[in-house]
Scaffold this motif. Structure first.
Motif, short mmCIF file in Angstrom:
data_model
loop_
_atom_site.label_atom_id
_atom_site.label_comp_id
_atom_site.label_asym_id
_atom_site.label_seq_id
_atom_site.Cartn_x
_atom_site.Cartn_y
_atom_site.Cartn_z
N THR A 120 -21.25 10.09 21.84
CA THR A 120 -20.69 10.70 23.03
C THR A 120 -19.99 12.01 22.73
O THR A 120 -19.55 12.24 21.60
CB THR A 120 -19.70 9.72 23.70
OG1 THR A 120 -19.08 10.33 24.82
CG2 THR A 120 -18.62 9.27 22.71
N SER A 121 -19.87 12.85 23.76
CA SER A 121 -19.09 14.08 23.65
C SER A 121 -17.60 13.83 23.81
O SER A 121 -16.79 14.75 23.68
CB SER A 121 -19.55 15.10 24.71
OG SER A 121 -20.89 15.46 24.50
N GLY B 218 -21.88 19.57 18.99
CA GLY B 218 -22.16 18.60 20.04
C GLY B 218 -23.53 18.81 20.66
O GLY B 218 -24.27 19.73 20.30
N LYS B 219 -23.87 17.95 21.61
CA LYS B 219 -25.13 18.10 22.32
C LYS B 219 -25.19 19.48 22.99
O LYS B 219 -24.17 19.99 23.42
CB LYS B 219 -25.24 16.99 23.39
CG LYS B 219 -25.32 15.59 22.81
CD LYS B 219 -25.39 14.52 23.89
CE LYS B 219 -24.04 14.30 24.56
NZ LYS B 219 -24.05 13.10 25.45
N TYR C 296 -28.87 17.84 28.42
CA TYR C 296 -28.30 17.95 27.08
C TYR C 296 -28.68 16.72 26.24
O TYR C 296 -28.96 16.83 25.04
CB TYR C 296 -26.78 18.07 27.16
CG TYR C 296 -26.33 19.10 28.16
CD1 TYR C 296 -26.60 20.46 27.97
CD2 TYR C 296 -25.66 18.73 29.31
CE1 TYR C 296 -26.21 21.40 28.90
CE2 TYR C 296 -25.26 19.67 30.25
CZ TYR C 296 -25.54 21.01 30.05
OH TYR C 296 -25.15 21.93 30.98
N ASP D 221 -25.40 7.43 25.32
CA ASP D 221 -24.41 8.32 25.87
C ASP D 221 -23.44 7.44 26.67
O ASP D 221 -23.75 6.29 26.98
CB ASP D 221 -25.11 9.34 26.79
CG ASP D 221 -24.17 10.16 27.61
OD1 ASP D 221 -23.24 10.77 27.03
OD2 ASP D 221 -24.33 10.20 28.85
N ILE E 175 -21.35 17.57 28.45
CA ILE E 175 -21.17 18.29 27.20
C ILE E 175 -19.67 18.42 26.92
O ILE E 175 -18.85 18.19 27.81
CB ILE E 175 -21.83 19.68 27.23
CG1 ILE E 175 -21.23 20.55 28.35
CG2 ILE E 175 -23.34 19.55 27.40
CD1 ILE E 175 -21.75 21.98 28.34
N PRO E 176 -19.28 18.76 25.69
CA PRO E 176 -17.86 18.88 25.38
C PRO E 176 -17.15 19.84 26.34
O PRO E 176 -17.72 20.83 26.80
CB PRO E 176 -17.86 19.43 23.94
CG PRO E 176 -19.13 18.89 23.35
CD PRO E 176 -20.12 18.95 24.49
N ALA F 135 -16.66 13.03 19.38
CA ALA F 135 -16.71 14.48 19.16
C ALA F 135 -16.17 14.89 17.80
O ALA F 135 -16.70 15.80 17.15
CB ALA F 135 -15.96 15.20 20.27
#
Length: 207
Positions: free
Chosen positions: A103-104, A135-136, A164, A7, A45-46, A129
């Motif tokens: 990664t987000s 996403g996560k 997440y 991450d 998160i996104p 993304a």
């Protein structure tokens, strides 16, 4: 363990203040005063998913203001690579580990933050993304990273810092490593392994 997938936010880069303080200001300007701690619970998160979880109604409007706000210098000045991260990544790579990021972040954020802070050369693969449908905490990103690394779950660890990340790791059936060097102590998840310093990851490589 041979394959390390990372991450970015809260793991390799300290970016929480950049995102959360910028969002807090945008919401304040719209008459919504939210505590930092409440907003920070969605960190990792996104952005759209974060606003949904926070119950924000005008999601597109807030997103249109939030993203440019993070570009402002006062917020950019809060971003830093965690101490010891670059040294540890270099040693892992030199010892034969396969390194990737998942990664987000969107591509422009990856370019701004990861490339901009000199982290990109350490990784052979980068999943952002735009590369995945979910996403996560969905496992999509980790699974894609493993596919590109030609890795198996048994030889892969995902290193992150939030619930997440933990849930995505579990869904992908990989080891979850907590980036404990960020100073946080989780209360909403249990890691398979915790790294109190970036250099501690070398012990997992040798295991």
């Amino acid at each position: 363990m041979k394959n390390f997938i990372f991450d970015i936010d809260g793991t390799l880069l300290d970016t929480e203040a950049m995102y959360i303080k910028a969002l807090q200001e945008v919401l304040h300007e719209r008459g919504m005063n939210r505590p930092y701690a409440e907003l920070a619970k969605t960190f990792g998160i996104p952005s759209r998913d974060a606003l949904i979880r926070l119950g924000i109604k005008d999601i597109d409007g807030v997103l249109a203001e939030w993203t440019p706000k993070t570009e402002e210098q006062p917020y950019q000045d809060t971003v830093a690579v965690y101490a010891g991260v670059k040294d540890a990544l270099g040693k892992l790579r030199d010892a034969g580990a396969n390194l990737a990021v998942m990664t987000s972040k969107r591509q422009f954020e990856f370019d701004r933050d990861v490339v901009g802070h000199g982290l990109a050369p350490y990784f052979s693969q980068a999943i952002v993304a735009e590369d995945i449908a979910h996403g996560k905490p969905a496992p999509d990103g980790i699974l894609l990273a493993m596919k590109r690394l030609r890795a198996t779950p048994a030889t892969t660890v995902y290193v992150g810092d939030t619930v997440y990340d933990a849930d995505a790791s579990k869904a992908a059936h990989v080891t979850f490593g907590f980036a404990g060097w960020n100073g946080k102590r989780p209360t909403d998840f249990t890691a398979d392994v915790s790294f109190m310093t970036p250099q501690a990851m070398l012990n997992l490589l040798k295991a």
